[in-house]
Scaffold this motif. Sequence first.
Motif, mmCIF file in Angstrom:
data_model
loop_
_atom_site.group_PDB
_atom_site.id
_atom_site.type_symbol
_atom_site.label_atom_id
_atom_site.label_comp_id
_atom_site.label_asym_id
_atom_site.label_seq_id
_atom_site.Cartn_x
_atom_site.Cartn_y
_atom_site.Cartn_z
ATOM 1 N N ILE A 630 -14.385 15.922 -8.023
ATOM 2 C CA ILE A 630 -13.639 14.778 -8.588
ATOM 3 C C ILE A 630 -14.222 13.458 -8.083
ATOM 4 C CG2 ILE A 630 -11.407 13.615 -8.627
ATOM 5 C CD1 ILE A 630 -10.090 16.367 -8.540
ATOM 6 N N ILE A 631 -14.512 13.414 -6.790
ATOM 7 C CA ILE A 631 -15.083 12.184 -6.230
ATOM 8 C C ILE A 631 -16.450 11.907 -6.830
ATOM 9 C CG2 ILE A 631 -15.917 11.085 -4.118
ATOM 10 C CD1 ILE A 631 -13.769 12.623 -2.587
ATOM 11 N N LEU A 632 -17.285 12.980 -6.904
ATOM 12 C CA LEU A 632 -18.629 12.789 -7.474
ATOM 13 C C LEU A 632 -18.551 12.393 -8.952
ATOM 14 C CD1 LEU A 632 -20.487 15.797 -5.788
ATOM 15 C CD2 LEU A 632 -20.847 13.359 -5.349
ATOM 16 N N PHE A 633 -17.594 12.962 -9.654
ATOM 17 C CA PHE A 633 -17.433 12.601 -11.073
ATOM 18 C C PHE A 633 -17.030 11.127 -11.228
ATOM 19 C CE2 PHE A 633 -14.670 12.332 -14.883
ATOM 20 C CZ PHE A 633 -15.646 12.587 -15.843
ATOM 21 N N SER A 634 -16.156 10.686 -10.327
ATOM 22 C CA SER A 634 -15.759 9.270 -10.384
ATOM 23 C C SER A 634 -16.949 8.368 -10.062
ATOM 24 C CB SER A 634 -14.601 9.011 -9.425
ATOM 25 O OG SER A 634 -14.999 9.220 -8.090
ATOM 26 N N HIS A 635 -17.790 8.792 -9.089
ATOM 27 C CA HIS A 635 -19.011 8.023 -8.814
ATOM 28 C C HIS A 635 -19.933 8.001 -10.023
ATOM 29 C CE1 HIS A 635 -18.551 6.916 -4.630
ATOM 30 N NE2 HIS A 635 -18.173 8.161 -4.302
ATOM 31 N N PHE A 636 -20.013 9.145 -10.686
ATOM 32 C CA PHE A 636 -20.841 9.218 -11.894
ATOM 33 C C PHE A 636 -20.345 8.236 -12.955
ATOM 34 C CE2 PHE A 636 -21.252 11.038 -16.158
ATOM 35 C CZ PHE A 636 -22.630 11.099 -16.283
ATOM 36 N N LEU A 637 -19.027 8.190 -13.159
ATOM 37 C CA LEU A 637 -18.472 7.271 -14.154
ATOM 38 C C LEU A 637 -18.699 5.806 -13.767
ATOM 39 C CD1 LEU A 637 -15.078 8.992 -15.080
ATOM 40 C CD2 LEU A 637 -17.222 8.993 -16.377
ATOM 41 N N ILE A 638 -18.637 5.528 -12.472
ATOM 42 C CA ILE A 638 -18.869 4.146 -12.033
ATOM 43 C C ILE A 638 -20.300 3.730 -12.349
ATOM 44 C CG2 ILE A 638 -18.998 2.637 -10.020
ATOM 45 C CD1 ILE A 638 -16.724 4.354 -8.808
ATOM 46 N N PHE A 639 -21.257 4.632 -12.087
ATOM 47 C CA PHE A 639 -22.655 4.316 -12.418
ATOM 48 C C PHE A 639 -22.831 4.151 -13.930
ATOM 49 C CE2 PHE A 639 -23.805 6.356 -8.226
ATOM 50 C CZ PHE A 639 -24.345 5.210 -7.670
ATOM 51 N N SER A 664 -12.141 4.595 -12.703
ATOM 52 C CA SER A 664 -13.042 5.492 -11.965
ATOM 53 C C SER A 664 -13.023 5.166 -10.485
ATOM 54 C CB SER A 664 -14.469 5.361 -12.518
ATOM 55 O OG SER A 664 -14.508 5.673 -13.888
ATOM 56 N N PHE A 665 -13.081 3.885 -10.163
ATOM 57 C CA PHE A 665 -13.087 3.505 -8.745
ATOM 58 C C PHE A 665 -11.748 3.843 -8.093
ATOM 59 C CE2 PHE A 665 -14.407 1.249 -5.070
ATOM 60 C CZ PHE A 665 -15.775 1.062 -5.201
ATOM 61 N N ASN A 819 -20.435 1.153 -4.802
ATOM 62 C CA ASN A 819 -20.494 2.576 -5.184
ATOM 63 C C ASN A 819 -21.493 3.326 -4.321
ATOM 64 O OD1 ASN A 819 -19.458 4.637 -6.792
ATOM 65 N ND2 ASN A 819 -21.157 4.513 -8.231
ATOM 66 N N TYR A 820 -22.690 2.715 -4.152
ATOM 67 C CA TYR A 820 -23.682 3.354 -3.284
ATOM 68 C C TYR A 820 -23.157 3.439 -1.849
ATOM 69 C CZ TYR A 820 -27.849 3.953 -6.213
ATOM 70 O OH TYR A 820 -28.747 4.401 -7.136
#
Length: 925
Positions: A630-639, A664-665, A819-820
């Motif tokens: 879920i966290i990685l998916f949210s990071h993906f959406l932010i990018f 997402s954030f 995000n990074y």
Amino acid sequence: FVTFLIPCFVISTDIAFSCQTTDDFVGASSPGDIVIGGLFAVHSEMLRPEEYPIKPVIQNCAGFEIQIFLQTLAMIHAIETINNSTLLSGVTLGYEIYDTCAEVTKAMASALRFLSKFNSSEGVVEFKCNYSDYIPRIKAVVGASYSEVSMAVSRLLALQLIPQVSPVSSAEILSDKIRFPSFFRTIPSDFHQTRAMAHLISESGWNWIGVIATDDDNGRFALESFGVQAMANNVCIAFKEMLPAYLSDNTFHTKVDHAIEKIVKETRVNVIVVFMRQFHVLKLFKKAIERNVNKIWLASDNWSSAVKISTIPNIRQLGTIVGFGFKSGDISTFQDFLRNLHEKPTDNNKFLREYFMLLSACAHLEYYDFQMCISNQSQDDLLQNVENKHQIWRDDFLNANIEPGFIHSTVLAVYAIAHAIKGQCKDRNCKDPSAFTPWELLEELKKVTVIDDDKEIKFDSNGDMRTGYAVLLWKEIDGHMEITTMAEYDPEKGDFIFEDEEKKKEFLDLKKVQSTCSQHCRPGQMKKVTESPHTCCYECVYCPENHYSNQTDMDYCYRCNNKTYWAPINSTTCYRKTIHFLAWTDWFAVFLLLLSAFGVVLVLSISVIFTKNLNTPVVKASGGLTVCYIILFSHFLIFVSTVFFVDEPTEFKCKTRQALFGISFTLCISCILIKSLKILLAFSFDPKLQNFLKCVYKPIPMVVTCTGIQVIICTFWLIFRTPFVKQNFSIPRAIILECNEGSIVAFGIMLGYIAALAFICFIFAFKGRKLPENYNEAKFITFGMLIYFIAWIVFIPVYATTFGKYLPAVEIIVVLISNYGILCCTFLPKCYIIIYKQETNTKSAFLKMIYTYSSKSASSVAVSQISLDSKSSSSRATISDSCKSEKNSVNGNCHFQVPGQRLIKGKVLPKNTARTMARKRLSSI
């Protein structure tokens, strides 16, 4: 009633031209059933005594005018032609023609003669209250030659409503039927002439001219009318000179010299408009030739076709003469009449007799001198010079001096009256002069239609005939000045008509002469009015930015019609503004997108690493695969959301980018907050804190609630104050397409909510900063939150002060940094352990680490409890130093000796308590 006698004042008893009786007052006459009067200025001036007259004596005249003499002959010829035709069916026309000598006074005396009662031998004028049945001497009048005279005569004739038809008087005021109810004319009024002149001047590009006129009614009215038309055509009059109306005026020559001096001094004035009589123009031009004046002279109808002026020696030195004359018709029969004129009797035509005498007196002179001789002879001198001289006839002289427009309009005037008489004589015996009255003829005249050159023409409601004008150009041909027709002017359409291209070229050649107060302003410039009272005097200044002019001499510059166009200074057109936005091809956008793409690759790589190491303690300690995904998916959406900040903004992009980023954030921070709570719950030894965390820690409801609140915020934002595409015009030559957030408040609430969650997460993570060092995720979460705060705190002032197409890049940068920062702090330490420190990623190693941390934690707790107990009993506790080393332990037990109290729970703390605590923490993690 009261009667008046028309006196005949005696000048001399031995001169043939003296007035002995009332009949001697007549210049030319012929009997007929119906008599028409005529008023013509056959002489140009009246001889005056040196002092003002004391007695009311009518003086003799001087200055024989050939052109006006020809008009009297045209009237006689037209009457004779009508009498020899069937137009009036046996009714003959007679005439009485009088010389006004260009004087109102003498013209009024002639008008009184017209008003005298018919068949009154003494010339009696009866005064009556009602002239409806009054029969005057004549039925209608042709004339007069000048508007000033016509105005005076018309007021007198209006007493009995005697029709007056003038072939020459053109003053605009004579169209007023209230003041001049019985006045008609067979020419257009000066309104059309002055409008045509102003049109010609404007078309030729002239706007700075001079005007010279006679100081009489005709000149003043013409000047006034021309002034109005000139103003309407943006033409300015640099100077106005008025010359005395009478040549006998003592100031005449002084005024002429002053006018010439004015023309010479005004070097920028190269066009002179002249409203004067022929003999005035003659004097003016002679003086101008002496001063070598070279201009363009614009002639009024009074002298535009005057042969007497066109034959002045060296007339070509004056420059170009353009004039407006009345349109002419077929005058061939009149020319034949002139060739046989010497056979006519002179008994009843004093004008003809005088002309014959002038021919004899001036026969020895060349053409121009001969013409001047005729014009300058006085009647007294003439009688002395022609004694003992034989009559001489010059067949060509009269035909050479014909001005066709005046001859044609005179003939039209006679025929118009004849057609009106014909209308009255349909049911009446017109051989009886009392068959009809002048006022009845007046009503008939209003309805008359005359055929001229196969066209029907009639008087309009103002009593004018709009026959049009001929535009005349004086050209030198074979050494002689010829008056040619360059174009025609149509008063109805208000435009010039050219016969062929050659005539049009002659008209265009006039434009080569400049007559302007200021230089022409080029396209890209506009006029700036100076202190001069004339609007034609100006300075040329450049059009300011975002303004343009595409024609010469524009009064103002046009503003570019909307904000999508711009123009530089001194521009002739507007240019479309360049559309700017953060395009895909922009190097900075490419760089940021590469960073986003790298972030996506990094997210996918971490996902692969975590998937392959699903059952390792590190992955489990990170919250399990579901939370990580879920966290990685949210990071993906932010990018991915950064993509919507690039390229041309659209409504969809503007609405999507902030909502996608915000939700997402929020999802990412919510999951990290759950992790922080879980870690703190696992390693906390504070019972109160643990109880609180156990109550709060509900992973799924917390994530859904936190994220749901952000979804609600974004939904309300998109519904009530949705973002939209905005054109930013802050840069002069460009349009920046950008997304307007719709509501800064909503945008701030969205970011503030994320910041609040991040702050809570930071607090919980900060509390867990002293967890096991090798697996201290809370410490990295704390650092990640700090990066987020720093990035967004810096973002606010930078975003508020930045404008242009790189404004979206600012937000992309802060999104990427935050995000990074969170991604790297959350996952890279774990990936490092998974990849490079696999020996520590085992259950035993993890238990050992937890055991060590739990042992230290338990010792800390015990020490804290003992310290509290010793203080409460006010006793000193001696803690054995043996507990601090392995050798002081007995059978695995550590002994704490507390005097006056029992040991903890009556026994020593066993070592396996730490192991038990470690297993519990491991299972909770």
